[in-house]
Design a protein around this motif. Structure first.
Motif, PDB file in Angstrom:
ATOM      1  N   GLN A  37      -3.238  11.310 -12.208  1.00  0.00           N
ATOM      2  CA  GLN A  37      -3.751  11.593 -10.867  1.00  0.00           C
ATOM      3  C   GLN A  37      -3.646  10.361  -9.976  1.00  0.00           C
ATOM      4  N   ALA A  38      -3.987   9.188 -10.507  1.00  0.00           N
ATOM      5  CA  ALA A  38      -3.882   7.949  -9.739  1.00  0.00           C
ATOM      6  C   ALA A  38      -2.425   7.684  -9.341  1.00  0.00           C
ATOM      7  N   LYS A  39      -1.517   7.946 -10.259  1.00  0.00           N
ATOM      8  CA  LYS A  39      -0.086   7.737  -9.980  1.00  0.00           C
ATOM      9  C   LYS A  39       0.383   8.673  -8.860  1.00  0.00           C
ATOM     10  N   LEU A  40      -0.044   9.933  -8.898  1.00  0.00           N
ATOM     11  CA  LEU A  40       0.326  10.888  -7.844  1.00  0.00           C
ATOM     12  C   LEU A  40      -0.214  10.444  -6.488  1.00  0.00           C
ATOM     13  N   HIS A  41      -1.444   9.984  -6.473  1.00  0.00           N
ATOM     14  CA  HIS A  41      -2.028   9.487  -5.228  1.00  0.00           C
ATOM     15  C   HIS A  41      -1.243   8.283  -4.708  1.00  0.00           C
ATOM     16  N   ALA A  42      -0.867   7.381  -5.599  1.00  0.00           N
ATOM     17  CA  ALA A  42      -0.123   6.180  -5.209  1.00  0.00           C
ATOM     18  C   ALA A  42       1.245   6.552  -4.633  1.00  0.00           C
ATOM     19  N   GLU A  43       1.894   7.519  -5.245  1.00  0.00           N
ATOM     20  CA  GLU A  43       3.216   7.943  -4.775  1.00  0.00           C
ATOM     21  C   GLU A  43       3.157   8.519  -3.368  1.00  0.00           C
ATOM     22  N   HIS A  44       1.980   9.064  -2.988  1.00  0.00           N
ATOM     23  CA  HIS A  44       1.808   9.646  -1.657  1.00  0.00           C
ATOM     24  C   HIS A  44       1.051   8.699  -0.724  1.00  0.00           C
ATOM     25  N   GLY A  45       0.911   7.443  -1.141  1.00  0.00           N
ATOM     26  CA  GLY A  45       0.280   6.443  -0.302  1.00  0.00           C
ATOM     27  C   GLY A  45      -1.216   6.607  -0.117  1.00  0.00           C
ATOM     28  N   ARG A  46      -1.889   7.311  -1.044  1.00  0.00           N
ATOM     29  CA  ARG A  46      -3.318   7.574  -0.885  1.00  0.00           C
ATOM     30  C   ARG A  46      -4.170   6.838  -1.913  1.00  0.00           C
ATOM     31  N   CYS A  47      -3.647   5.846  -2.577  1.00  0.00           N
ATOM     32  CA  CYS A  47      -4.362   5.262  -3.712  1.00  0.00           C
ATOM     33  C   CYS A  47      -4.952   3.884  -3.447  1.00  0.00           C
ATOM     34  N   LYS A  48      -4.927   3.413  -2.224  1.00  0.00           N
ATOM     35  CA  LYS A  48      -5.478   2.102  -1.948  1.00  0.00           C
ATOM     36  C   LYS A  48      -6.995   2.150  -2.134  1.00  0.00           C
ATOM     37  N   ASN A  49      -7.511   1.263  -2.972  1.00  0.00           N
ATOM     38  CA  ASN A  49      -8.952   1.179  -3.236  1.00  0.00           C
ATOM     39  C   ASN A  49      -9.540   2.512  -3.710  1.00  0.00           C
ATOM     40  N   ALA A  50      -8.995   3.044  -4.768  1.00  0.00           N
ATOM     41  CA  ALA A  50      -9.456   4.327  -5.290  1.00  0.00           C
ATOM     42  C   ALA A  50      -9.826   4.217  -6.765  1.00  0.00           C
ATOM     43  N   ILE A  51     -10.808   5.013  -7.159  1.00  0.00           N
ATOM     44  CA  ILE A  51     -11.137   5.151  -8.579  1.00  0.00           C
ATOM     45  C   ILE A  51     -11.116   6.635  -8.920  1.00  0.00           C
ATOM     46  N   PHE A  52     -10.811   6.918 -10.179  1.00  0.00           N
ATOM     47  CA  PHE A  52     -10.702   8.282 -10.663  1.00  0.00           C
ATOM     48  C   PHE A  52     -11.588   8.425 -11.896  1.00  0.00           C
ATOM     49  N   ILE A  53     -12.487   9.392 -11.850  1.00  0.00           N
ATOM     50  CA  ILE A  53     -13.450   9.613 -12.929  1.00  0.00           C
ATOM     51  C   ILE A  53     -13.366  11.073 -13.340  1.00  0.00           C
ATOM     52  N   ALA A  54     -13.407  11.316 -14.661  1.00  0.00           N
ATOM     53  CA  ALA A  54     -13.387  12.695 -15.160  1.00  0.00           C
ATOM     54  C   ALA A  54     -14.371  12.844 -16.308  1.00  0.00           C
ATOM     55  N   LYS A  55     -15.063  13.978 -16.320  1.00  0.00           N
ATOM     56  CA  LYS A  55     -15.947  14.268 -17.450  1.00  0.00           C
ATOM     57  C   LYS A  55     -15.127  14.629 -18.686  1.00  0.00           C
ATOM     58  N   GLU A  56     -13.935  15.191 -18.432  1.00  0.00           N
ATOM     59  CA  GLU A  56     -13.073  15.616 -19.547  1.00  0.00           C
ATOM     60  C   GLU A  56     -11.615  15.400 -19.156  1.00  0.00           C
TER      61      GLU A  56
END
Length: 70
Positions: free
Chosen positions: A33-52
């Motif tokens: 998910q982080a990689k997809l966000h980065a590819e679309h320029g949306r990953c600056k200063n982002a964290i990704f958390i999942a329960k599963e």
């Protein structure tokens, strides 16, 4: 413990100023998910958390599953 964006931002204080917090109940992989966000320029200063994670990816190409609640 209930995860919420507001609670995380409170814990991080000033560090969370421009932070994008993405919380998922279930996701294939937070890394993917982080990689997809980065590819679309949306990953600056982002964290990704999942329960599963159903197809987690770790270092050195290792895969894992993180079951809900564990």
């Amino acid at each position: 413990m209930l995860l919420s964006k507001l609670r995380i931002k409170r814990k991080l204080g000033a560090l969370s100023k421009d932070l994008s917090i993405n919380i998922y109940k279930t996701i294939d992989s937070t890394n993917t998910q982080a990689k997809l966000h980065a590819e679309h320029g949306r990953c600056k200063n982002a964290i990704f958390i999942a329960k599963e994670q159903t197809a987690g990816r770790g270092r050195m190409g290792r895969s894992f599953i993180s079951e809900r609640g564990k």
